[in-house]
Design a protein around this motif. Structure first.
Motif, mmCIF file in Angstrom:
data_model
loop_
_atom_site.group_PDB
_atom_site.id
_atom_site.type_symbol
_atom_site.label_atom_id
_atom_site.label_comp_id
_atom_site.label_asym_id
_atom_site.label_seq_id
_atom_site.Cartn_x
_atom_site.Cartn_y
_atom_site.Cartn_z
ATOM 1 N N LEU A 92 -48.795 -6.243 7.340
ATOM 2 C CA LEU A 92 -49.227 -4.938 7.517
ATOM 3 C C LEU A 92 -47.807 -4.083 6.942
ATOM 4 C CD1 LEU A 92 -50.375 -2.398 9.202
ATOM 5 C CD2 LEU A 92 -48.846 -2.989 10.965
ATOM 6 N N VAL A 93 -47.972 -3.077 6.005
ATOM 7 C CA VAL A 93 -46.789 -2.312 5.575
ATOM 8 C C VAL A 93 -47.108 -1.063 6.303
ATOM 9 C CG1 VAL A 93 -48.350 -1.642 3.685
ATOM 10 C CG2 VAL A 93 -45.815 -1.611 3.461
ATOM 11 N N SER A 94 -45.904 -0.421 6.756
ATOM 12 C CA SER A 94 -45.765 0.855 7.213
ATOM 13 C C SER A 94 -45.272 1.807 6.022
ATOM 14 C CB SER A 94 -44.708 0.923 8.546
ATOM 15 O OG SER A 94 -44.829 2.151 9.087
ATOM 16 N N ILE A 95 -46.029 2.630 5.503
ATOM 17 C CA ILE A 95 -45.804 3.593 4.706
ATOM 18 C C ILE A 95 -45.434 4.960 5.138
ATOM 19 C CG2 ILE A 95 -46.555 4.685 2.541
ATOM 20 C CD1 ILE A 95 -48.459 2.399 2.037
ATOM 21 N N PHE A 96 -44.534 5.409 5.187
ATOM 22 C CA PHE A 96 -43.859 6.682 5.566
ATOM 23 C C PHE A 96 -43.495 7.789 4.753
ATOM 24 C CE2 PHE A 96 -39.654 4.773 4.855
ATOM 25 C CZ PHE A 96 -38.945 5.941 4.771
ATOM 26 N N ILE A 97 -43.697 8.967 5.019
ATOM 27 C CA ILE A 97 -43.444 10.252 4.232
ATOM 28 C C ILE A 97 -42.737 11.082 5.718
ATOM 29 C CG2 ILE A 97 -44.885 10.158 2.564
ATOM 30 C CD1 ILE A 97 -46.901 12.090 4.000
ATOM 31 N N ALA A 98 -41.801 11.779 5.151
ATOM 32 C CA ALA A 98 -41.174 12.770 6.034
ATOM 33 C C ALA A 98 -41.963 14.098 6.146
ATOM 34 C CB ALA A 98 -39.909 13.331 5.731
ATOM 35 N N THR A 99 -42.633 14.746 7.028
ATOM 36 C CA THR A 99 -43.733 15.513 7.141
ATOM 37 C C THR A 99 -43.126 16.904 7.760
ATOM 38 O OG1 THR A 99 -44.128 14.553 9.415
ATOM 39 C CG2 THR A 99 -45.544 13.889 7.444
ATOM 40 N N SER A 100 -42.132 17.147 8.302
ATOM 41 C CA SER A 100 -41.710 18.376 8.881
ATOM 42 C C SER A 100 -41.299 19.100 7.650
ATOM 43 C CB SER A 100 -40.481 18.303 9.747
ATOM 44 O OG SER A 100 -39.216 17.625 8.963
ATOM 45 N N ASP A 101 -41.515 20.436 7.785
ATOM 46 C CA ASP A 101 -41.074 21.504 6.940
ATOM 47 C C ASP A 101 -39.772 21.394 6.394
ATOM 48 O OD1 ASP A 101 -43.637 22.640 6.915
ATOM 49 O OD2 ASP A 101 -43.062 24.332 8.214
ATOM 50 N N LEU A 102 -38.644 21.117 7.305
ATOM 51 C CA LEU A 102 -37.353 20.880 6.894
ATOM 52 C C LEU A 102 -36.996 19.837 5.953
ATOM 53 C CD1 LEU A 102 -34.190 21.490 7.371
ATOM 54 C CD2 LEU A 102 -34.151 20.267 9.348
ATOM 55 N N HIS A 103 -37.691 18.451 6.287
ATOM 56 C CA HIS A 103 -37.477 17.408 5.629
ATOM 57 C C HIS A 103 -38.435 17.350 4.263
ATOM 58 C CE1 HIS A 103 -35.855 14.006 8.403
ATOM 59 N NE2 HIS A 103 -35.764 15.119 8.821
ATOM 60 N N MET A 104 -39.578 18.094 4.251
ATOM 61 C CA MET A 104 -40.170 18.280 3.051
ATOM 62 C C MET A 104 -39.349 19.259 2.041
ATOM 63 S SD MET A 104 -43.240 17.210 2.492
ATOM 64 C CE MET A 104 -44.626 16.586 3.481
#
Length: 377
Positions: A92-104
């Motif tokens: 299993l691979v956990s692919i993550f992205i930052a999703t808050s407006d600040l992080h974006m």
């Protein structure tokens, strides 16, 4: 009661290793992984393989241990990270992205829709290479719920088996977690994974609240180690699952050994007052408490030590009562007169109030002195 439908993904070897100053050797990671497997943890997040050649090697070696647990790793939404996961042969691979407006705005400098489109290509890429995917939102607790729902729905459409919700800053309270589960978590079409940090001291409580409200995969670390103030504690989560969620498939008696192993490998000492695995978790000094517990331990223990491979201890000190001292003296195979018992009890209180511990050695000396005084009389 119907048992809660959950599984554990322990992230000690990845997020736990991100504790400032902590670095595990491959041998240490494998030893911890083996104990996690024996405890019954279903998923072990072995590391972040793209960060170094040694990390890649460690993750691959854990994948080849033949454990019952599924092996997971972390990856950004980039092909290089996914290729590293593929090379390690993870389940299993956990692919993550930052999703808050600040992080974006700060990290990606692009719109949320643009970042989501890029990330979904990596979900497809991993899925096409036969690896199961967890599509995870970093800083999800500060993200617009409508975008989270959009992201999770798109990930599921692209074959992601899990949707990941990370309270990256430990931002939520249990009431807020319950609200998230009601408004957003309940709408997730695949399996929801919850990853909580402990900045406000709510990581374990938030994790259990999410589980009670329907979250499936619960992220933990042994001893609660991790970034800053750490993550939800495996030992607390497993005990709460047993006592509150009727989940009884984990071997809780392995927790002391597992905790000690991580304490040794991480160099982070365990506080005596920590639940479940702390030195004082099943230690009692109050005379009122001990007097009742000698008749029925349920009077002052909801969690019994035998469940988690521990033993109950009665500690002698300034709060000790006569019934407790009589019990401890008898357990040492010693018989004293009522006056001798009273003398020992008074000396125990005096010694304790002088900020000295009444160790077994100190107690045995007191018992010998009491006997000698009795013989002289």
């Amino acid at each position: 009661m119907k048992p809660w439908n959950v599984e554990i993904c322990d992230v000690t070897l990845r997020d736990g290793e991100q504790t400032p100053g902590v670095s595990f050797t491959c041998e240490e990671k494998m030893a911890i992984a083996s104990l996690l497997d024996e405890t019954g943890v279903e998923v072990i997040e072995a590391g972040f393989p793209v960060v170094s050649k040694n990390e890649y090697k460690c993750v691959r070696e854990i994948c080849r241990m033949g454990l019952d647990a599924q092996i997971c790793c972390l990856a950004r939404a980039t092909q290089g990270d996914i290729d590293a996961a593929i090379g390690c042969e993870v389940d299993l691979v956990s692919i993550f992205i930052a999703t808050s407006d600040l992080h974006m705005r700060i990290k990606y400098r692009c719109s949320s829709d643009e970042m989501l489109e890029r990330a979904l290509k990596m979900v497809d890429y991993a899925h096409d290479h036969g690896i199961r995917v967890r599509f995870a939102a970093e800083d999800a607790s500060r993200t617009d719920p409508s975008f989270l729902q959009k992201m999770y729905a798109a990930g599921a459409d692209h074959g992601a088996e899990y949707s990941g919700f990370a309270d990256t800053l430990g931002y939520l309270t249990p009431v807020e977690m319950m609200q998230f589960m009601k408004e957003t978590g309940s709408k997730v079409s695949n399996k929801l994974a919850i990853h909580c940090h402990n900045d406000l001291g709510c990581a374990t409580a938030n994790t259990i609240t999410a589980a009670e409200c329907g979250a499936f995969q619960l992220h933990t670390t042994v001893n609660g180690i991790g970034e800053r103030t750490g993550n939800a504690r495996l030992e607390e989560v497993l005990v709460l699952l047993r006592l509150k969620g009727d989940v009884d498939r984990y071997d809780l008696t392995r927790l002391p050994e597992l905790s000690a192993q991580v304490e040794k490998c991480s160099g982070i000492a365990m506080m005596d007052t920590k639940p479940v695995v702390g030195k004082n978790a099943f230690s009692h000094e109050s005379g009122i408490h001990i007097a009742a517990m000698l008749d029925d331990p349920d009077t002052y223990e909801y969690l019994h030590p035998e469940m988690v491979g521990r033993e109950r201890r009665y500690i002698l000190g300034k709060h000790t009562g006569r019934k407790a001292i009589e019990h401890v003296i008898a357990s040492k195979g010693c018989t004293l007169s009522p006056d001798q018992v009273h003398w020992v009890l008074c000396r125990v209180k005096q010694i304790s109030e002088g900020k000295c511990n009444v160790t077994d050695e100190v107690l045995m000396n007191l018992l010998r002195e009491a006997r000698d005084q009795g013989e002289e009389a």
